[in-house]
Scaffold this active site. Structure first.
Site, PDB file in Angstrom:
ATOM      1  N   ARG A   1       5.525   4.259   1.802  1.00  0.00           N
ATOM      2  CA  ARG A   1       4.999   2.918   1.020  1.00  0.00           C
ATOM      3  C   ARG A   1       5.242   1.575   1.806  1.00  0.00           C
ATOM      4  O   ARG A   1       6.417   1.725   2.667  1.00  0.00           O
ATOM      5  CB  ARG A   1       6.032   2.818  -0.485  1.00  0.00           C
ATOM      6  CG  ARG A   1       5.438   3.618  -1.429  1.00  0.00           C
ATOM      7  CD  ARG A   1       6.427   3.599  -2.685  1.00  0.00           C
ATOM      8  NE  ARG A   1       5.846   4.285  -3.705  1.00  0.00           N
ATOM      9  CZ  ARG A   1       5.305   4.048  -4.798  1.00  0.00           C
ATOM     10  NH1 ARG A   1       5.414   2.734  -4.998  1.00  0.00           N
ATOM     11  NH2 ARG A   1       5.093   5.077  -5.850  1.00  0.00           N
ATOM     12  N   VAL A   2       4.612   0.757   1.882  1.00  0.00           N
ATOM     13  CA  VAL A   2       4.626  -0.503   2.717  1.00  0.00           C
ATOM     14  C   VAL A   2       4.698  -1.571   1.864  1.00  0.00           C
ATOM     15  O   VAL A   2       3.965  -2.055   0.858  1.00  0.00           O
ATOM     16  CB  VAL A   2       3.489  -0.817   3.547  1.00  0.00           C
ATOM     17  CG1 VAL A   2       3.543  -1.829   4.740  1.00  0.00           C
ATOM     18  CG2 VAL A   2       3.179   0.562   4.361  1.00  0.00           C
TER      19      VAL A   2
ATOM     20  N   LYS B   1       8.088  -0.699   6.250  1.00  0.00           N
ATOM     21  CA  LYS B   1       7.470   0.940   5.650  1.00  0.00           C
ATOM     22  C   LYS B   1       8.408   1.824   5.392  1.00  0.00           C
ATOM     23  O   LYS B   1       9.634   1.911   6.378  1.00  0.00           O
ATOM     24  CB  LYS B   1       6.466   1.461   6.763  1.00  0.00           C
ATOM     25  CG  LYS B   1       6.028   2.817   6.390  1.00  0.00           C
ATOM     26  CD  LYS B   1       4.695   3.171   7.219  1.00  0.00           C
ATOM     27  CE  LYS B   1       4.128   4.438   6.837  1.00  0.00           C
ATOM     28  NZ  LYS B   1       3.128   4.732   7.758  1.00  0.00           N
TER      29      LYS B   1
ATOM     30  N   GLY C   1       0.840  -1.050   0.107  1.00  0.00           N
ATOM     31  CA  GLY C   1      -0.063  -0.054   0.032  1.00  0.00           C
ATOM     32  C   GLY C   1       0.807   1.305   0.047  1.00  0.00           C
ATOM     33  O   GLY C   1       1.922   1.246   0.196  1.00  0.00           O
ATOM     34  N   ILE C   2       0.241   2.213  -0.405  1.00  0.00           N
ATOM     35  CA  ILE C   2       0.751   3.583  -0.344  1.00  0.00           C
ATOM     36  C   ILE C   2       0.116   4.707   0.479  1.00  0.00           C
ATOM     37  O   ILE C   2      -1.234   5.019   0.271  1.00  0.00           O
ATOM     38  CB  ILE C   2       0.965   4.107  -1.588  1.00  0.00           C
ATOM     39  CG1 ILE C   2       1.665   3.421  -2.532  1.00  0.00           C
ATOM     40  CG2 ILE C   2       1.652   5.620  -1.784  1.00  0.00           C
ATOM     41  CD1 ILE C   2       1.826   3.676  -4.108  1.00  0.00           C
ATOM     42  N   GLY C   3       0.774   5.141   1.547  1.00  0.00           N
ATOM     43  CA  GLY C   3       0.037   6.372   2.356  1.00  0.00           C
ATOM     44  C   GLY C   3       0.675   7.584   2.279  1.00  0.00           C
ATOM     45  O   GLY C   3       1.654   7.707   1.578  1.00  0.00           O
ATOM     46  N   GLY C   4       0.055   8.457   2.987  1.00  0.00           N
ATOM     47  CA  GLY C   4       0.538   9.819   3.019  1.00  0.00           C
ATOM     48  C   GLY C   4       2.103   9.624   3.597  1.00  0.00           C
ATOM     49  O   GLY C   4       2.795  10.844   3.332  1.00  0.00           O
ATOM     50  N   PHE C   5       2.541   8.819   4.482  1.00  0.00           N
ATOM     51  CA  PHE C   5       3.956   8.905   5.011  1.00  0.00           C
ATOM     52  C   PHE C   5       4.647   7.886   4.529  1.00  0.00           C
ATOM     53  O   PHE C   5       5.843   7.587   5.084  1.00  0.00           O
ATOM     54  CB  PHE C   5       3.670   8.950   6.672  1.00  0.00           C
ATOM     55  CG  PHE C   5       2.687   9.849   6.991  1.00  0.00           C
ATOM     56  CD1 PHE C   5       3.344  11.330   7.271  1.00  0.00           C
ATOM     57  CD2 PHE C   5       1.414   9.731   7.147  1.00  0.00           C
ATOM     58  CE1 PHE C   5       2.556  11.973   8.099  1.00  0.00           C
ATOM     59  CE2 PHE C   5       0.571  10.564   7.834  1.00  0.00           C
ATOM     60  CZ  PHE C   5       1.235  11.808   8.205  1.00  0.00           C
TER      61      PHE C   5
ATOM     62  N   ASP D   1      -3.405   8.740  14.759  1.00  0.00           N
ATOM     63  CA  ASP D   1      -3.856   8.488  13.178  1.00  0.00           C
ATOM     64  C   ASP D   1      -4.640   7.172  13.191  1.00  0.00           C
ATOM     65  O   ASP D   1      -4.362   6.266  12.316  1.00  0.00           O
ATOM     66  CB  ASP D   1      -2.961   8.371  12.359  1.00  0.00           C
ATOM     67  CG  ASP D   1      -2.841   8.498  10.905  1.00  0.00           C
ATOM     68  OD1 ASP D   1      -4.004   9.251  10.635  1.00  0.00           O
ATOM     69  OD2 ASP D   1      -2.132   8.076  10.054  1.00  0.00           O
TER      70      ASP D   1
END
Length: 666
Positions: A366-367, A382, A360-364, A478
């Site tokens: 990539r995992v 991450k 996945g890709i988040g605001g902080f 979060d």
């Protein structure tokens, strides 16, 4: 003399003879001493086995399993059925090797049991002692001393490093943190059970005073005068005439090697001393391996320098490879060395961070999914960008501290790696991915109501542990569906601690930057910039509505009154159409009273006034039916009427511009 008289005279001699043989047989088996287990006949099942070095190994790298090891014949613990339990004592040496220094498992026990067949017991936090159906039954007749390295709310554990006395159950009657009181200065010294270091245990029962004592100390340390656990227990109703003595161990989502190095036992007397010099050696620890790596790293540059003189081409190849796997090391990181992963190991685990391993890709960041080369353990890595060195030491210290958290509803943070401009965080891998995908994806199977409720409760337990159950207060900052991951059993586990902040209990949190996700930020953050447990509760309320309504906290494409989830649910509640906000994919597969409770609890938690929100302890009590949800009033649920309520004196909340509130909150 008549024949009958002769036979009568011979009877006492026969009785005496057989009584003597019986006493001899009993005395031969009422004590034993094993300085290692090579050639020893024990009753073993499950993961238990004896290594070539003579170690009794109770578990191995298999997860969600158990192992049992018993002295093969039962011992007599009562002189007659009417008598009390005879005094007994035992001493043994053990060591626990976890798969990772920061990750414990279920632990092991020393146990007295009427049967050596405990194969119907359950692993994980049941410790291989009992199972969900017979836990707590008086008919179990089990007495155990547990050495537990996993925090389990179900077991009412005090922490993830404790010793407890268990009677017929995996829930301890009495427990305390592992350690010992020094005879030298009288101070208590903590011991880390999963340190991989050998420790000695003494367990004694005095039939006169009915005193049961457990004492723990590092290997080669004389037995401390003050016991770690001391309890007055009448064992007559627990222990039967004949009982088996031995060990049980279990592992859960991670594995640990549980070793017994030596063991002695005696009924009606003091257990013989172990010959510590003759105990078998433990396997090489990860610490020793790292020392060897450091020694090698000192000589390797010299060898490379010589090699440079031989061929310049080899130098270029070696330099390129070294640059590829280069890391950022500073002196202060020596304190965290055991929690640091080599970059090369993570690179290999993720096949070079290939796209097919991207989770996945988040605001902080990539995992990526990975498999550690040595242990074959699945992890999630991450990658977070960082450019500034300012505060990095404190940030890494917090990351390491967070890695010590132990709760079944938290994703375990295993460690970190640091490169120039990049920080890598290593987490326990969750096979079912994030809750977000199940709620919002059209391709994923819809979660039924029972699973949603299970996930909600799990996240609530995990968040309560963060706020109240650890050495420090942890503010997650979060909380949302995308940061709730699902393990193999579809249990909700709160993850992604990249924004988390810690402070001591009783202390005020420090001012910080307002970070998080729109739709989950509490309104007071706009003016105070201080994250608190209450701001986490606000986000948890929005999360509850996400789960029940099956939609995101912010959906800009909807009509204005439906864009903000909390506003939309609140409006429907005021209009009497609260149930129309539920996820339409649920159909009729839900309990109306439970649906009503969760929706209103979500509004209660997302109250605009911090002082009006419940604590997470209150939330879990409401979810479990141990407390009632307070009645909701319109002005208590939405910031649109805060100004007027402040003017009426209903609240001490300092009103601020609604536009500012809306901007920061949604």
């Amino acid at each position: 003399m008549s024949e009958s008289l002769t036979n009568f005279c011979k009877m006492p001699l026969k009785i005496f003879f057989w009584a003597f043989l019986l006493k001899l047989a009993l005395s031969a088996s009422d004590h034993f001493t094993y300085n290692g287990f090579k050639g020893v006949n024990l009753s073993l099942d499950g993961l238990a086995g004896i290594t070539s070095e003579g170690l009794l190994r109770l578990t191995n790298s298999t997860m969600h399993e158990q192992g049992h090891a018993f002295f093969p014949v039962p011992l007599r613990f009562k002189r007659s059925p009417a008598n009390n339990v005879i005094s007994f004592s035992t001493t043994f040496v053990f060591a626990i090797f976890p798969e990772h220094p920061m990750l414990g498992s279920a632990g092991f026990t020393f146990v007295l049991s009427p049967s050596k067949d405990l194969t119907k017991a359950s692993p994980n936090y049941f410790l291989g002692l009992v199972n969900p159906t017979n836990n707590g039954n008086a008919s179990n007749h089990i007495l155990a001393v547990e050495f537990d390295t996993w925090y389990s709310p179900e077991a009412k554990d005090i922490n993830n490093n404790h010793v407890g006395i268990d009677i017929n159950s995996f829930i301890s009657n009495q427990s305390t943190s592992a350690g010992f009181t020094s005879d030298y200065d009288g101070k208590f010294q903590n011991l880390i059970l999963l340190s991989g270091k050998a420790m000695q245990v003494w367990i004694e029962y005095d039939e006169i005073n009915m005193q049961f004592n457990v004492t723990l100390a590092p290997l080669w340390t004389p037995k401390p005068k003050i016991a770690l656990l001391s309890s007055t227990i009448n064992l007559s109703g627990i222990i039967l005439d004949n009982m088996y003595v031995g060990f049980t161990a279990a592992v859960g989502t991670s594995y640990s090697y549980h070793y017994i190095l030596g063991w002695s036992f005696k009924i009606d007397g003091k257990a013989p001393e172990l010959n510590l010099s003759n105990l078998p050696p433990l396997p090489q620890t990860s610490t020793s391996f790292k020392k060897n790596q450091k020694i090698l790293s000192l000589w390797l540059p010299l060898a490379l320098s010589v090699f440079v003189l031989i061929t310049a081409a080899a130098v270029l190849v070696t330099a390129a490879k070294k640059k590829k796997f280069s890391e950022l090391h500073e002196d202060w990181e020596l304190d965290f060395e055991s929690y640091r992963f080599p970059y090369k190991q993570l690179y290999t685990a993720t096949r070079g961070f290939k796209d097919e391993y991207l989770l996945g890709i988040g605001g902080f960041g990539r995992v990526y999914r990975g498999v550690l080369p040595a242990s074959k353990v699945e992890v999630a890595v991450k990658r977070v960008s960082h450019e500034s060195k300012q505060g990095m030491r404190e940030f890494v210290a917090e990351i390491v501290s967070l890695g010590k958290l132990r709760h079944k509803n938290l994703v375990q943070l295993l460690g970190y790696c640091r490169r120039k401009g990049e920080l890598l965080l290593v987490y326990e891998y969750m096979p079912n991915g994030s809750l977000e995908k199940f709620l919002f994806s059209e391709t994923k199977q819809t979660l039924d109501w029972s699973l949603r409720l299970q996930i909600i409760k799990g996240v609530a337990y995990g968040l309560q542990y963060l706020h109240e159950g650890w050495d420090q207060v942890v503010i997650h900052r979060d909380i949302k569906a995308s940061n709730v991951l699902l393990d193999g059993d579809m249990n909700g586990r709160l993850g992604d601690f990249g924004l988390a902040r810690l402070y001591d209990h009783g202390m005020a949190p420090q001012t910080t930057n307002v970070v998080g996700t729109l739709g989950f930020l509490a309104p007071e953050l706009a003016r105070a910039c201080k994250v608190t447990t209450s701001s986490d509760v606000f986000a948890f309320g929005a999360f509850l509505l996400e789960v029940v309504c099956g939609r995101r906290a912010i959906e800009p494409n909807k009509q204005e009154m439906e864009q903000v989830l909390v506003d939309w649910v609140f409006t429907n509640w005021k209009m009497g159409t609260l149930y129309e906000t539920k996820d339409p994919r649920l159909g009729k597969d839900y309990a109306l009273e439970e649906l009503d409770l969760i929706l209103k609890l979500g509004l209660f938690c997302s109250h605009p006034l911090p002082s009006a929100r419940p604590s997470m302890r209150q939330v879990t009590q409401i979810l479990n039916g141990d407390a009632l949800l307070p009645p909701l009033l319109p002005y208590q649920c939405h910031f649109s009427d805060i100004d007027s309520e402040v003017n009426k004196g209903a609240s001490s909340f300092v009103a601020i511009d609604r536009t500012t509130l809306k901007h920061f909150t949604y």
